[in-house]
Write an enzyme that holds these catalytic residues in place. Structure first.
Site, PDB file in Angstrom:
ATOM      1  CE  LYS A 116      75.349  17.557 -88.168  1.00 27.95           C
ATOM      2  NZ  LYS A 116      74.607  16.591 -88.998  1.00 27.95           N
ATOM      3  N   GLY A 165      83.063  16.871 -89.753  1.00 31.53           N
ATOM      4  CA  GLY A 165      84.437  17.185 -89.370  1.00 31.53           C
ATOM      5  C   GLY A 165      84.767  18.661 -89.351  1.00 31.53           C
ATOM      6  CD  GLU A 275      78.391  10.380 -90.623  1.00 29.30           C
ATOM      7  OE1 GLU A 275      78.383  10.771 -91.796  1.00 29.30           O
ATOM      8  OE2 GLU A 275      79.080  10.897 -89.726  1.00 29.30           O
ATOM      9  CD  GLU A 288      78.149  14.352 -88.281  1.00 30.37           C
ATOM     10  OE1 GLU A 288      77.952  14.835 -89.402  1.00 30.37           O
ATOM     11  OE2 GLU A 288      78.912  14.870 -87.453  1.00 30.37           O
ATOM     12  NE  ARG A 292      74.641  13.388 -97.637  1.00 35.18           N
ATOM     13  CZ  ARG A 292      75.338  13.727 -96.559  1.00 35.18           C
ATOM     14  NH1 ARG A 292      74.860  14.614 -95.718  1.00 35.18           N
ATOM     15  NH2 ARG A 292      76.495  13.150 -96.316  1.00 35.18           N
TER      16      ARG A 292
HETATM   17  C1  MV4 Z   1      84.916  11.773 -83.280  1.00 36.46           C
HETATM   18  C2  MV4 Z   1      86.132  11.050 -83.358  1.00 36.46           C
HETATM   19  C3  MV4 Z   1      86.587  10.449 -82.206  1.00 36.46           C
HETATM   20  N1  MV4 Z   1      85.916  10.589 -81.044  1.00 36.46           N
HETATM   21  N2  MV4 Z   1      84.289  11.875 -82.103  1.00 36.46           N
HETATM   22  C4  MV4 Z   1      84.902  13.319 -87.812  1.00 36.46           C
HETATM   23  C5  MV4 Z   1      83.738  13.749 -88.620  1.00 36.46           C
HETATM   24  C6  MV4 Z   1      82.656  14.090 -87.676  1.00 36.46           C
HETATM   25  N3  MV4 Z   1      81.420  13.540 -88.146  1.00 36.46           N
HETATM   26  C7  MV4 Z   1      83.074  13.515 -86.376  1.00 36.46           C
HETATM   27  N4  MV4 Z   1      84.386  12.969 -86.537  1.00 36.46           N
HETATM   28  C8  MV4 Z   1      85.011  12.317 -85.534  1.00 36.46           C
HETATM   29  N5  MV4 Z   1      84.385  12.365 -84.342  1.00 36.46           N
HETATM   30  C9  MV4 Z   1      84.793  11.310 -81.003  1.00 36.46           C
HETATM   31  N6  MV4 Z   1      84.147  11.434 -79.850  1.00 36.46           N
HETATM   32  C10 MV4 Z   1      86.766  10.960 -84.588  1.00 36.46           C
HETATM   33  C11 MV4 Z   1      86.226  11.612 -85.690  1.00 36.46           C
HETATM   34  C12 MV4 Z   1      86.991  11.490 -86.884  1.00 36.46           C
HETATM   35  C13 MV4 Z   1      86.529  10.749 -87.965  1.00 36.46           C
HETATM   36  C14 MV4 Z   1      85.286  10.132 -87.969  1.00 36.46           C
HETATM   37  C15 MV4 Z   1      84.854   9.413 -89.051  1.00 36.46           C
HETATM   38  C16 MV4 Z   1      85.660   9.292 -90.182  1.00 36.46           C
HETATM   39  C17 MV4 Z   1      86.880   9.897 -90.202  1.00 36.46           C
HETATM   40  C18 MV4 Z   1      87.329  10.630 -89.111  1.00 36.46           C
HETATM   41  C19 MV4 Z   1      88.587  11.239 -89.159  1.00 36.46           C
HETATM   42  C20 MV4 Z   1      89.020  11.956 -88.098  1.00 36.46           C
HETATM   43  C21 MV4 Z   1      88.228  12.100 -86.960  1.00 36.46           C
END
Ligand code: MV4
Length: 453
Positions: A116, A165, A275, A288, A292
């Site tokens: 990542k 996550g 995403e 990210e 798939r």
């Molecule tokens: C974040 C964020 C806020 N700021 N990055 C959650 C899954 C992973 N792919 C990255 N995630 C997050 N990254 C920054 N810089 C908030 C999340 C996040 C989130 C993202 C998408 C869908 C649901 C979520 C729930 C909590 C936190």
């Protein structure tokens, strides 16, 4: 075109791939564990091979068994579905060594996007916005403190080998950085065998928007618009929709162009998802890339009219993409994931479906491997099926989803159908003002309503 496709997966996605193969006239091979003998993916495949006991490590994740099943049946291509080995670069390489075609992106690209921190740097290099943060993984907690001070609190620590996550830490003050860094690195090392951690500025209440992309073997890349995936709990999506209520045609065009640039930069092929986090001011940031087909692909199919699984097979066989990039979405689609879970506690609820009546009618689609008397095994994820509603606009899609949920009858286990009915009645959901914190607010409103009763 391929002579015979082996599907290295189970459940609804295995059946979905079989449907695509049947329409293309390609014979199929199902693989199954001893817990899945009675699944519809086994019934509908042309051939089937038992690959081991229920534990996925000994069946759906067993590369040797899968390759043997392909060799015994004379399959010449493998579709991985989602989960299991779908983002395993080594599996893709082993298949190539065995002269089996892989219906997915090149292994080097899977490996790149699986890291990542490198994926984030690659996105930045392609001119895709990323949040302020560390370029390389952090060497120490002192370096983490230094970068955190530069970007300003709050910050988020993420495991380079994580994703979805897993292994994340939000940090709100300098005094908490050292401990958060040390525990995050330790946990990442234990979980992934790689303790690399990177850091970003933390956004408090963003939307989660993802773009569907596709590349062919001739260097051509397209995007098929976005999905709004903000409604999730513990990083499991619950409801997805397309288009996002938050996107204008102009923002869709810019995010789509950014997605295509990233794919072109890495030589992407086959289906992928990029995403993003979308801030309230309309700024978007790369989060990210998933290499798939995704669970929620049907909402994109409903608003584009493109069969994404057939397209995966066609481009893997070397065909050119003829679908146009950036088509305006046709109407609106919503997907509710129907899980075998308690709708209030989310505790798993496997068992026999003593009644299973599936809704139909205009604009309704159900993707499921289940049927009346089927037993949901306890060994895998709890997805019983996906209910998808399409309408001319969001209001019609919601109305169709509400009546389809009402007419969906499952007895013998607990399911998330009652939860979905509550969410669809929720005023915040109906307003379309969604964020990744939606479920927290919804649960609070729900508990307040329960107190009054
Ligand atoms: C974040 C964020 C806020 N700021 N990055 C959650 C899954 C992973 N792919 C990255 N995630 C997050 N990254 C920054 N810089 C908030 C999340 C996040 C989130 C993202 C998408 C869908 C649901 C979520 C729930 C909590 C936190």
């Amino acid at each position: 075109m391929f002579r015979k496709i082996l599907i290295a997966n189970r459940g609804e996605i295995a059946l979905r791939v079989i449907q695509a193969c049947r329409e293309m006239g390609i014979p199929t091979v199902a693989v199954y564990s001893t817990a899945d003998r009675d699944s519809l993916h086994v019934t509908y495949a042309d051939e089937d091979v038992c690959i081991g006991p229920p534990a996925s490590g000994q069946s759906y994740l067993n590369i040797t068994s899968l390759v043997s099943a392909a060799e015994i049946t004379g399959a010449d291509a493998v579709h991985p579905g989602y989960g299991f080995l779908a983002e395993n670069a080594q599996f893709a390489e082993v298949l190539a060594d065995c002269r089996l075609a892989w219906i997915g992106p090149p292994p080097e690209v899977i490996r790149l996007m699986g890291d990542k921190a490198r994926a984030r740097q690659t996105a930045a290099a392609a001119g895709v916005p990323v949040l302020p943060g560390s370029g390389e993984p952090l060497a120490s907690s002192d370096e983490a403190r230094k970068v955190a001070a530069e970007v300003g609190f709050p910050v988020i620590l993420k495991a380079a080998a994580g994703g979805g996550g897993r292994g994340m830490r939000i940090v709100r003050a300098d005094a908490d950085v050292q401990k958060a860094f040390d525990t995050a690195a330790h946990e990442a090392d234990k979980a992934f065998g790689d303790g690399s951690i990177y850091l970003e500025k933390y956004l408090e209440e963003p939307r989660h928007i993802e773009f569907q992309v596709f590349g062919d073997a001739h260097g051509h890349v397209i995007h098929l618009g976005e999905r709004e995936c903000s409604i999730q709990r513990r990083h499991q999506k619950i409801i997805e929709e397309a288009p996002s209520p938050a996107l204008t045609p102009e923002l869709r065009q810019r995010m789509g162009a950014a997605s295509v640039r990233l794919c072109e930069q890495v030589g992407y092929q086959n289906a992928g998802t990029i995403e993003y986090l979308l801030d309230r001011d309309g700024s978007f940031y790369f989060m990210e890339m998933n290499t798939r087909i995704q669970v929620e692909h049907p909402v994109t199919e409903m608003v584009t009219g493109v069969d994404l699984v057939k397209l995966q097979i066609a481009v893997a066989a070397g065909e050119r993409l003829t679908v146009r990039s950036g088509l305006a979405p046709r109407g609106h689609a919503i997907e509710c994931r129907i899980n075998a879970e308690d709708p209030r506690t989310f505790a798993p609820s496997p068992g026999r479906l003593t009644t299973f009546h599936v809704p139909g009618g205009p604009g309704v689609r159900v993707d499921t491997h289940a049927y009346e008397d089927y037993v949901i095994p306890p060994h895998y994820d709890s997805l019983v099926g996906k209910l998808i509603a399409h309408g001319r606009d969001r209001a019609e899609a919601i109305a169709r989803m509400e009546r389809a949920l009402e007419f969906f009858v499952i007895e013998g286990i607990r399911t998330t159908i009652p939860l979905h009915r509550e969410i669809l009645r929720d005023p915040v959901y109906r307003s379309g003002r969604l964020s990744t914190r939606f479920m927290e607010g919804f649960q609070a409103r729900r508990e307040k309503a329960a107190e009054v009763e």
